[in-house]
Design an enzyme around this catalytic site. Sequence first.
Site, mmCIF file in Angstrom:
data_model
loop_
_atom_site.group_PDB
_atom_site.id
_atom_site.type_symbol
_atom_site.label_atom_id
_atom_site.label_comp_id
_atom_site.label_asym_id
_atom_site.label_seq_id
_atom_site.Cartn_x
_atom_site.Cartn_y
_atom_site.Cartn_z
ATOM 1 C CG ASN A 12 -6.182 0.178 11.331
ATOM 2 O OD1 ASN A 12 -6.841 0.941 10.641
ATOM 3 N ND2 ASN A 12 -5.024 -0.306 10.929
ATOM 4 C CG ASP A 14 -5.920 2.300 8.231
ATOM 5 O OD1 ASP A 14 -5.595 3.318 8.865
ATOM 6 O OD2 ASP A 14 -5.135 1.368 7.990
ATOM 7 C CG HIS A 15 -10.661 -0.382 6.374
ATOM 8 N ND1 HIS A 15 -10.200 -0.180 5.089
ATOM 9 C CD2 HIS A 15 -9.797 -1.266 6.940
ATOM 10 C CE1 HIS A 15 -9.119 -0.907 4.885
ATOM 11 N NE2 HIS A 15 -8.848 -1.582 5.999
ATOM 12 C CG HIS A 48 -1.092 1.796 6.681
ATOM 13 N ND1 HIS A 48 -1.165 0.546 6.118
ATOM 14 C CD2 HIS A 48 0.008 2.369 6.135
ATOM 15 C CE1 HIS A 48 -0.170 0.377 5.267
ATOM 16 N NE2 HIS A 48 0.560 1.471 5.257
ATOM 17 N NE ARG A 50 -2.035 0.859 1.218
ATOM 18 C CZ ARG A 50 -1.762 -0.426 1.433
ATOM 19 N NH1 ARG A 50 -2.202 -1.024 2.521
ATOM 20 N NH2 ARG A 50 -1.084 -1.123 0.561
ATOM 21 N NE ARG A 54 -4.704 1.421 -1.178
ATOM 22 C CZ ARG A 54 -4.244 0.197 -1.425
ATOM 23 N NH1 ARG A 54 -4.843 -0.849 -0.902
ATOM 24 N NH2 ARG A 54 -3.209 0.011 -2.204
ATOM 25 C CG HIS A 55 -6.952 3.634 4.151
ATOM 26 N ND1 HIS A 55 -5.833 4.013 4.815
ATOM 27 C CD2 HIS A 55 -6.798 2.314 3.824
ATOM 28 C CE1 HIS A 55 -5.016 2.970 4.907
ATOM 29 N NE2 HIS A 55 -5.558 1.920 4.303
ATOM 30 C CD GLU A 75 -0.657 -0.265 10.666
ATOM 31 O OE1 GLU A 75 -0.868 -0.378 9.446
ATOM 32 O OE2 GLU A 75 -1.245 -0.905 11.515
ATOM 33 C CB THR A 106 -0.534 -4.844 5.351
ATOM 34 O OG1 THR A 106 -0.861 -3.457 5.352
ATOM 35 C CG2 THR A 106 0.953 -5.005 5.540
ATOM 36 C CD GLU A 156 0.649 -5.042 14.859
ATOM 37 O OE1 GLU A 156 0.994 -3.950 15.335
ATOM 38 O OE2 GLU A 156 -0.431 -5.237 14.283
ATOM 39 C CG HIS A 199 -3.615 -8.217 8.720
ATOM 40 N ND1 HIS A 199 -4.352 -9.003 7.872
ATOM 41 C CD2 HIS A 199 -3.398 -7.063 8.053
ATOM 42 C CE1 HIS A 199 -4.551 -8.344 6.732
ATOM 43 N NE2 HIS A 199 -3.981 -7.162 6.827
ATOM 44 N N GLY A 221 -8.828 -3.563 13.109
ATOM 45 C CA GLY A 221 -9.512 -2.495 12.381
ATOM 46 C C GLY A 221 -10.696 -2.935 11.549
HETATM 47 N N1 PXP Z 1 -1.676 -4.394 12.306
HETATM 48 C C1 PXP Z 1 -1.051 -3.938 11.205
HETATM 49 C C2 PXP Z 1 0.416 -3.761 11.262
HETATM 50 C C3 PXP Z 1 -1.787 -3.600 10.043
HETATM 51 O O1 PXP Z 1 -1.141 -3.154 8.953
HETATM 52 C C4 PXP Z 1 -3.186 -3.715 10.081
HETATM 53 C C5 PXP Z 1 -4.013 -3.272 8.918
HETATM 54 O O2 PXP Z 1 -3.630 -3.806 7.767
HETATM 55 C C6 PXP Z 1 -3.782 -4.203 11.238
HETATM 56 C C7 PXP Z 1 -3.013 -4.534 12.342
HETATM 57 C C8 PXP Z 1 -5.269 -4.333 11.351
HETATM 58 O O3 PXP Z 1 -5.739 -5.300 10.487
HETATM 59 P P1 PXP Z 1 -7.300 -5.448 10.291
HETATM 60 O O4 PXP Z 1 -7.787 -4.169 9.686
HETATM 61 O O5 PXP Z 1 -7.409 -6.611 9.375
HETATM 62 O O6 PXP Z 1 -7.896 -5.696 11.643
#
Ligand code: PXP
Length: 250
Positions: A12, A14-15, A48, A50, A54-55, A75, A106, A156, A199, A221
Amino acid sequence: MATQGKLRLGVNIDHVATVRNARGGAYPDPLRAARAAQEAGADGITAHLREDRRHITDADIEGLLDVLNVPLNFEMAATDEMQKIALRHKPHAVCIVPEKREERTTEGGLEVAREENRLAHFIAPLREAGSRVSIFIAADKRQIEAANRIGAEVIELHTGAYCDAFAEGHWEKAEQELQKLREMAAFGHDLGLEIHAGHGLTYDTVSPIAALSQVQELNIGHFLVGEAIFLGLGPAIEEMRRLMDEARNG
Ligand code: PXP
């Protein structure tokens, strides 16, 4: 029951976009991160989009679809806007997640049981468009049964409660959460669902989850992007992959 194939790792990104957006501008580039993740052995890229952007942005999603050789796991919240975007792009996979404007991340799984009818209608066109639909839920029998009834192919399981308990040193609670994940992975698999998890996973928490034979994909992520500061993204992913394989095969 045994699982087919190897355990996949979805990275992931996103960050990477969070850091870029902290300054505006173009750096660091999430697309470059996606390519690096791919080279380091990611089996898929997760992003994701959003509601508040935001990202990840709409342009990031378009760019990812252009450059990726591995599947995109898109996502999104169950909103009309996101459904339109998903139907336009038809990504390989769509993961429906709950989304609250004020949350930092999330926070919990989707409430499927109470919204069964709406969600069944929401995901049907996505499936018809060819996207594999996954529902992000807590390790809870009621939610898993509801996800199965609405026609999801994948669930998931939210590993956040387990990872939080571990991070806070609450070992008994971490073990209880892990036990729930074990039981619910087996329960979902027996219903015929494909099982993913994610997550909050880190090098310290990934192994017991990777060891669950029913789990076919992990999505990770935030930790990897953080670890990339110290190791570089490629090596950070390679180490996660190594731990996953070791847990799975060892
Ligand atoms: N799976 C889902 C469905 C998510 O929404 C996220 C990010 O919030 C992740 C996995 C990855 O989580 P993380 O960034 O904490 O590893």
